[in-house]
Design a protein around this motif. Structure first.
Motif, mmCIF file in Angstrom:
data_model
loop_
_atom_site.group_PDB
_atom_site.id
_atom_site.type_symbol
_atom_site.label_atom_id
_atom_site.label_comp_id
_atom_site.label_asym_id
_atom_site.label_seq_id
_atom_site.Cartn_x
_atom_site.Cartn_y
_atom_site.Cartn_z
ATOM 1 N N THR A 76 30.850 40.013 34.630
ATOM 2 C CA THR A 76 31.796 41.463 34.612
ATOM 3 C C THR A 76 31.062 42.745 35.830
ATOM 4 O OG1 THR A 76 32.169 41.330 32.365
ATOM 5 C CG2 THR A 76 32.188 43.667 32.955
ATOM 6 N N ALA A 119 31.413 46.444 36.979
ATOM 7 C CA ALA A 119 32.080 47.168 37.307
ATOM 8 C C ALA A 119 31.232 48.228 38.554
ATOM 9 C CB ALA A 119 31.621 48.384 36.147
ATOM 10 N N ARG A 144 31.490 53.327 36.041
ATOM 11 C CA ARG A 144 32.078 52.544 35.197
ATOM 12 C C ARG A 144 33.703 52.815 35.356
ATOM 13 N NH1 ARG A 144 29.097 48.316 32.817
ATOM 14 N NH2 ARG A 144 26.973 49.398 32.567
ATOM 15 N N TRP A 168 35.993 51.691 35.896
ATOM 16 C CA TRP A 168 37.121 50.196 35.706
ATOM 17 C C TRP A 168 36.056 49.726 35.739
ATOM 18 C CZ3 TRP A 168 35.430 46.438 39.260
ATOM 19 C CH2 TRP A 168 34.976 46.468 40.219
ATOM 20 N N THR A 169 36.549 48.217 35.138
ATOM 21 C CA THR A 169 35.578 46.656 34.797
ATOM 22 C C THR A 169 36.411 45.502 35.218
ATOM 23 O OG1 THR A 169 35.996 46.835 32.249
ATOM 24 C CG2 THR A 169 34.058 47.962 33.067
ATOM 25 N N ALA A 170 35.870 44.655 35.002
ATOM 26 C CA ALA A 170 36.958 43.461 35.614
ATOM 27 C C ALA A 170 35.744 42.442 35.105
ATOM 28 C CB ALA A 170 37.053 43.504 36.808
ATOM 29 N N THR A 171 36.705 41.520 34.647
ATOM 30 C CA THR A 171 35.430 40.191 33.648
ATOM 31 C C THR A 171 36.084 38.974 34.877
ATOM 32 O OG1 THR A 171 34.554 41.154 32.154
ATOM 33 C CG2 THR A 171 34.975 39.111 32.406
ATOM 34 N N TYR A 225 27.189 48.961 42.095
ATOM 35 C CA TYR A 225 27.861 48.041 41.230
ATOM 36 C C TYR A 225 27.109 47.616 40.553
ATOM 37 C CZ TYR A 225 31.617 49.397 44.096
ATOM 38 O OH TYR A 225 32.730 50.457 45.268
#
Length: 236
Positions: free
Chosen positions: A152, A154, A158, A160-163, A187
């Motif tokens: 994860t 970001a 924070r 946005w977040t991405a996994t 990040y």
């Protein structure tokens, strides 16, 4: 006739030694002077003035790092007001300073226990610190482990977040080119219950050649990446 030839040779040698040093390009890595921005190219033989309290870090094509402190007035290529040295010397000085820094002994042990990076343009997502990226290239993350996991990521705020899955057996993970990374931003990476914060730096287009890149990496705090690039240089 022989005397005339000797006289002509003496004049030629005198004229040659009297020629000014050839100007070289220096790239700004860090600057607190308002008129100078990172990535800007300076002439090593052009006069430069820095106000009191300002700091300027430059790198040359030969891999030398020049640190200037204001007040300064002169040619930056002379290295006055700061130290300069090649990539190997900079790496040796860095390791020596790190070993003698008893105030951050824990950080020293953590850094020394980290595995060397197999290639220079890899950012270790499991270690907090700094990562250097190629301009126009998608970031490639690296880890020492090889078990399957989820990563994860970001920005520090924070927004946005991405996994994304990190497949088993893979130490490298190329991120999509559309992931919004910004130069100088920090990040957060989370995987296997552990978190790290990495500040990313994008190499300016003016930074060219392996030696200049290694010096730029060192100046930006990407020591392990500079060491990986240094190994490539040693193998050439």
């Amino acid at each position: 006739m022989a005397l005339n030839r000797l006289s002509a040779l003496a004049l030629l040698l005198t004229a040659t030694t009297a020629l000014p040093a050839a100007a070289a390009e220096l790239v700004v890595v860090e600057s607190s002077a308002p008129a100078l921005a990172p990535g800007q190219v300076l002439d090593s033989e052009a006069a430069l003035s820095l106000p009191a309290g300002s700091r300027l870090v430059l790198v040359s094509a030969e891999g030398a790092t020049i640190n200037l402190q204001g007040p300064f007035s002169g040619k930056p290529g002379n290295g006055a007001g700061g130290g300069s040295g090649g990539v190997a010397q900079s790496l040796a000085s860095l390791l020596s300073a790190r070993d003698s820094d008893t105030a951050s002994l824990g950080a020293v042990r953590a850094a020394s226990s980290a595995q060397p990076l197999p290639r220079p343009w890899l950012v270790d997502a499991s270690q907090s610190g700094h990562g250097c990226l190629q301009a126009g290239a998608a970031p490639v993350l690296w880890r020492a482990a090889t078990a399957a996991t989820d990563l994860t990521l970001a920005p520090a705020d924070r927004a946005w977040t991405a996994t994304t899955p990190w497949p088993a057996g893979a130490q490298d993970l190329a991120l999509p080119a559309d992931v919004p990374f910004a130069d100088g931003a920090t990040y957060l990476f989370d995987m296997d219950g552990k978190s790290s914060a990495v500040t990313l730096h994008v190499a300016p287009e003016a930074v060219k050649g392996d030696r200049m890149l290694a010096a730029w990496m060192l100046a930006k705090g990407c020591e392990r990446q500079a060491q990986a690039l240094g190994k490539q240089l040693a193998g050439k």
